[in-house]
Design a protein around this motif. Structure first.
Motif, PDB file in Angstrom:
ATOM      1  N   GLY A   2      56.374 -39.713  70.970  1.00 17.91           N
ATOM      2  CA  GLY A   2      55.737 -39.511  72.272  1.00 17.91           C
ATOM      3  C   GLY A   2      56.217 -40.586  73.213  1.00 17.91           C
ATOM      4  O   GLY A   2      57.255 -41.212  72.984  1.00 17.91           O
ATOM      5  N   LYS A   3      55.440 -40.810  74.277  1.00 19.83           N
ATOM      6  CA  LYS A   3      55.826 -41.857  75.220  1.00 19.83           C
ATOM      7  C   LYS A   3      54.720 -42.901  75.234  1.00 19.83           C
ATOM      8  O   LYS A   3      53.564 -42.589  75.499  1.00 19.83           O
ATOM      9  CB  LYS A   3      56.020 -41.251  76.606  1.00 19.83           C
ATOM     10  N   ALA A   4      55.101 -44.151  74.955  1.00 25.36           N
ATOM     11  CA  ALA A   4      54.074 -45.187  74.816  1.00 25.36           C
ATOM     12  C   ALA A   4      54.490 -46.469  75.521  1.00 25.36           C
ATOM     13  O   ALA A   4      55.661 -46.687  75.828  1.00 25.36           O
ATOM     14  CB  ALA A   4      53.852 -45.471  73.335  1.00 25.36           C
ATOM     15  N   HIS A   5      53.493 -47.303  75.763  1.00 25.57           N
ATOM     16  CA  HIS A   5      53.762 -48.637  76.304  1.00 25.57           C
ATOM     17  C   HIS A   5      52.697 -49.593  75.790  1.00 25.57           C
ATOM     18  O   HIS A   5      51.602 -49.182  75.406  1.00 25.57           O
ATOM     19  CB  HIS A   5      53.778 -48.607  77.830  1.00 25.57           C
ATOM     20  N   CYS A   6      53.029 -50.862  75.842  1.00 26.95           N
ATOM     21  CA  CYS A   6      52.046 -51.868  75.465  1.00 26.95           C
ATOM     22  C   CYS A   6      51.308 -52.298  76.728  1.00 26.95           C
ATOM     23  O   CYS A   6      51.951 -52.670  77.712  1.00 26.95           O
ATOM     24  CB  CYS A   6      52.750 -53.064  74.820  1.00 26.95           C
TER      25      CYS A   6
ATOM     26  N   ASN B 141      49.802 -54.914  77.202  1.00 29.89           N
ATOM     27  CA  ASN B 141      49.746 -56.371  77.312  1.00 29.89           C
ATOM     28  C   ASN B 141      51.098 -57.036  77.583  1.00 29.89           C
ATOM     29  O   ASN B 141      51.155 -58.157  78.062  1.00 29.89           O
ATOM     30  CB  ASN B 141      49.141 -56.914  76.008  1.00 29.89           C
ATOM     31  N   CYS B 142      52.204 -56.336  77.214  1.00 27.89           N
ATOM     32  CA  CYS B 142      53.516 -56.963  77.448  1.00 27.89           C
ATOM     33  C   CYS B 142      54.513 -55.899  77.904  1.00 27.89           C
ATOM     34  O   CYS B 142      54.120 -54.792  78.255  1.00 27.89           O
ATOM     35  CB  CYS B 142      53.994 -57.711  76.195  1.00 27.89           C
ATOM     36  N   ASP B 143      55.803 -56.222  77.881  1.00 32.47           N
ATOM     37  CA  ASP B 143      56.779 -55.291  78.460  1.00 32.47           C
ATOM     38  C   ASP B 143      57.314 -54.256  77.470  1.00 32.47           C
ATOM     39  O   ASP B 143      58.183 -53.463  77.803  1.00 32.47           O
ATOM     40  CB  ASP B 143      57.943 -56.086  79.067  1.00 32.47           C
ATOM     41  N   PHE B 144      56.775 -54.229  76.252  1.00 26.99           N
ATOM     42  CA  PHE B 144      57.274 -53.280  75.251  1.00 26.99           C
ATOM     43  C   PHE B 144      56.895 -51.850  75.635  1.00 26.99           C
ATOM     44  O   PHE B 144      55.735 -51.559  75.922  1.00 26.99           O
ATOM     45  CB  PHE B 144      56.692 -53.629  73.873  1.00 26.99           C
ATOM     46  N   LYS B 145      57.886 -50.970  75.650  1.00 28.14           N
ATOM     47  CA  LYS B 145      57.607 -49.563  75.990  1.00 28.14           C
ATOM     48  C   LYS B 145      58.729 -48.653  75.513  1.00 28.14           C
ATOM     49  O   LYS B 145      59.798 -49.136  75.118  1.00 28.14           O
ATOM     50  CB  LYS B 145      57.411 -49.416  77.492  1.00 28.14           C
ATOM     51  N   SER B 146      58.492 -47.344  75.591  1.00 29.51           N
ATOM     52  CA  SER B 146      59.539 -46.373  75.244  1.00 29.51           C
ATOM     53  C   SER B 146      60.705 -46.587  76.202  1.00 29.51           C
ATOM     54  O   SER B 146      60.499 -46.737  77.402  1.00 29.51           O
ATOM     55  CB  SER B 146      59.026 -44.944  75.418  1.00 29.51           C
ATOM     56  N   PRO B 147      61.939 -46.593  75.672  1.00 27.31           N
ATOM     57  CA  PRO B 147      63.077 -46.816  76.567  1.00 27.31           C
ATOM     58  C   PRO B 147      63.317 -45.631  77.499  1.00 27.31           C
ATOM     59  O   PRO B 147      62.910 -44.502  77.208  1.00 27.31           O
ATOM     60  CB  PRO B 147      64.242 -46.988  75.598  1.00 27.31           C
ATOM     61  N   GLU B 148      63.976 -45.926  78.597  1.00 24.39           N
ATOM     62  CA  GLU B 148      64.322 -44.864  79.538  1.00 24.39           C
ATOM     63  C   GLU B 148      65.464 -44.051  78.929  1.00 24.39           C
ATOM     64  O   GLU B 148      66.428 -44.623  78.405  1.00 24.39           O
ATOM     65  CB  GLU B 148      64.798 -45.512  80.844  1.00 24.39           C
TER      66      GLU B 148
END
Lengths: 462, 236
Positions: A227-231, A233-240
């Motif tokens: 799916g598409k996720a992000h943290c 609290n920080c910059d971690f997320k699914s890449p573009e």
């Protein structure tokens, strides 16, 4: 690496072995490589390899993706070597490389398509640098072999050569983060109607942010950790993504693949199940790197031969009842959960027949059934599934698992013998009989199919 | 009844959370508290009846050690006070002296138990388990990257007939001190072993425990017991 005397002994021995095995009409897909590696352990480093090597790894879909790449390339008159009929571990890959060289160890072809078992990374990648490596996804798999996804991701990161360009699934936060310093092309499927806010599966192999341990937030969940996720609290997320599949037309069986630079092309879909859309997308991205045109890719897709052992559907003669067979790879909780979800969502009233025991494991002793509790048997607890039949050596475990999933007792048949179990199917007002079967239960599946046909015919003749 | 599940975001590798699902079915009124790694464990300030930790990845295991280190004395105190613990898979290593990597580097554990583990990441060790705990027979599966060393002769959990114990040479599985149970057996151990579950419920203070799906789980347990004896014990 230089070609040593030992190398030539290994090569010629393997070549002679191949001829001998062929004369004996035995399968020469494993032994020649095994022999060569036993004589010369760094054999794969010394043998000449095609200029362009396409590698395919990941938990699920490796074989399907390889088969599609090979079929489409063949359709477009490419000449290459592959391990289609061989094993995907080091000895199988060595066998394929041996078949691709002459007696002096020189490569005869410029292209190779290799399925590479992710667990074999440490024995393959030190000697072979794929030009492109597709990683389809990373999920938990057979726990006795693959342990957990962090382990698999860590060995891939450690061993994938730094020159290899990766083609990875942006919707998979584990797979997209392997080999962080390599060049990567990301593919993704845009939000689908069937995506949800919350995860409906037991297993999610990544729940918290690997950087700060905060619980990941999903914009949408497709299945498990996909799916598409992000943290938060920080910059971690699914890449573009570099390539996104959009506007999937399930009726017309096509999708629009849009690249980052805004180019959009219509790509045909051989099959519209989401996993297969991912597979075709990965194949499309790869073939575009080889500069195949959209027409060439689509021509190839239209002529694909779908392997029947994974999925089949037929209507029984003289009746409306359909028999569907769906592969549910035993000991692989994700593959089984996807199959069970199919049984739930496919239309009509159904009888589900579950034969997912790993008969190979059973022959060796017994099967570690821990994986059953990572598998969403809960999907089988659905009104449209009127009856669940469980057979095979682990039928009692299957029964307990179904009861843990709150499937009502009266809906379950559990008998060890698959034909005896099938004979208890209640086909009143049933539209489909869905057989969910393991890879090693093809014969059993055929026997069940025949029994169901016999029962339906008998019922119709009354 | 309060059950604290420690770090379920990590300790859920091999169907292990099914143990908690089964306890929920056995104790429908129990309060299940899931404590994540960024939160303080509830056992540090409240009474709980069972503390559960399942197997985790090596990276998570090291984080959990860091997390639990400040509570070493509290954990020791709870063990001394007969609080029930169930630590499965590699969770027990967290409470040992240290975990050694292949390169000789060591990760210091909490040091509650006099054992240490050695990792061997390219060789996974699998076995079936059949053995005795007190008067009952236990069946199950182990799958791990480590062998553990140290003397558990006086505080083992299962005396094995089939399978390896702390290491290849050992037939004594896990650690049992007061009501602390640490075992390398993974997966649905409580579903596979209804008699053990009953004993744990009694340890938790339930006088006449009633198992959920008792008939179903007992039938599967007896079948497996017979199968393991026939297939493994007689030709080991």
């Amino acid at each position: 690496m230089k070609k040593t005397f030992k190398f030539y002994i290994a090569l010629w021995g393997a070549k002679a072995g191949t001829i001998l095995l062929k004369l004996l009409r035995k399968n020469a897909t494993y032994f020649p490589g095994k022999f060569a590696l036993s004589v010369c352990p760094d054999f794969m480093g010394r043998i000449d390899k095609p200029k362009t090597i396409i590698g395919v790894t990941g938990t699920n879909g490796k074989t399907t993706v390889c088969n599609m790449i090979e079929d489409i390339l063949k359709e477009n008159n490419y000449d290459f070597i592959d391990n289609k009929y061989g094993s995907n571990i080091d000895s199988g890959i060595a066998t394929t490389l041996i078949s691709g060289v002459n007696l002096r160890g020189k490569a005869k072809k410029d292209l190779a398509v290799l399925e590479i078992d992710e667990r074999s990374a440490s024995r393959v990648f030190p000697y072979l640098t794929p030009t492109y490596l597709i990683c389809t996804n990373l999920f938990r798999d057979s726990l006795m072999r693959n342990a957990h996804t962090e382990f698999i991701a860590s060995i891939l990161t450690k061993y994938i050569p730094k020159e290899t360009k990766l083609i990875v699934n942006a919707d998979d936060l584990i797979c997209s983060n392997i080999a962080p310093n390599n060049d990567k092309i990301y593919f993704s499927i845009d939000r689908l109607e069937t995506d949800t806010e919350k995860c409906n599966n037991i297993v999610r192999d990544i729940i918290v942010c690997p950087k700060c341990n905060t619980k990941l937030e999903y914009d949408y969940v497709r299945y498990h950790h996909i799916g598409k996720a992000h943290c938060p609290n920080c910059d971690f997320k699914s890449p573009e993504a570099d390539f996104i599949a959009k506007k999937i037309n399930f009726e017309e069986k096509e999708m629009i693949v849009e690249s980052k630079d805004g180019q959009a092309e219509i790509i045909k879909l051989a099959n519209t199940n989401v996993i297969n859309i991912y597979n075709i997308l990965a194949v499309t991205v790869l073939l575009k790197q080889l500069e195949l045109t959209c027409e060439q890719i689509n021509n190839g897709i239209e002529n694909l031969k779908i392997v029947e052992t994974r999925f089949s559907e037929e209507t029984i003669d003289g009746s409306k009842v359909k028999i569907v067979t769906h592969l549910a790879k035993g000991m692989n909780p994700i593959a089984c959960s996807r199959a069970f979800e199919y049984a739930k969502t496919t239309d009509g009233n159904k009888v589900a027949i579950v034969i997912v025991d790993d008969l190979h494991e059973d022959a060796k002793g017994t099967e570690n059934i821990a994986w059953q509790y990572d598998t969403d048997y809960e999907f089988l607890n659905d009104e449209s599934i009127r009856q669940v039949i469980i057979a095979g050596p682990r039928y009692l475990d299957g029964y307990v698992r179904m009861r843990m999933a709150n499937v009502p007792q009266e809906k379950i048949v559990y008998v060890r013998d698959e034909i005896e179990a099938t004979s208890m199917a209640n086909l009143e007002e049933i539209d489909k009989v869905v057989i969910l079967h393991d890879l090693y239960s093809i014969e059993e599946t055929e026997r069940i199919k025949a029994k169901i046909k016999e029962m339906v015919k008998e019922k119709e003749s009354k | 009844m309060k059950i604290e599940v420690l770090f379920p975001e990590f300790g859920n590798l091999f169907g292990d959370t099914s143990n908690i699902e089964y306890l929920k079915k056995c104790l429908p009124d129990a309060e299940i508290i899931e404590t994540s790694i960024n939160n303080e464990p509830v056992f540090t300030k409240e009474n709980v009846n069972l503390i559960y930790l399942g197997p985790s990845s090596e990276r998570a295991q090291e984080m959990i050690i860091g997390k639990l280190k400040p509570y070493k004395d509290k954990i020791q105190e709870l063990i001394d006070n007969n609080i029930v613990f169930l630590f499965t898979g590699n969770a027990i290593e967290i409470l040992g002296k240290y975990i050694e990597n292949e390169d000789g580097s060591k990760i210091e554990g909490l040091g509650i138990f006099d054992i240490y583990a050695k990792r061997d990441m390219m060789n996974r060790k699998n076995c079936n388990v059949l053995g005795k705990y007190e008067d009952i027979e236990i069946v199950g599966f182990k799958s791990q990257f480590t062998y553990t060393y140290g003397d558990n002769e006086n505080n083992y959990f299962i005396n094995l007939d089939v399978g390896f114990g702390l290491n290849e040479e050992s037939k004594l599985e896990g650690i049992k001190v007061n009501n602390f149970i640490g075992t390398y057996v993974i997966g649905p151990i409580l579903i596979l072993n209804p008699l053990l579950t009953k004993k744990i419920l009694i340890m938790m203070g339930i006088e006449q425990p009633k198992l959920a799906l008792e008939e179903e789980t007992m039938q599967a347990y007896e079948y497996r017991l017979e199968e393991f004896k026939r297939k493994f014990r007689d030709n080991k």
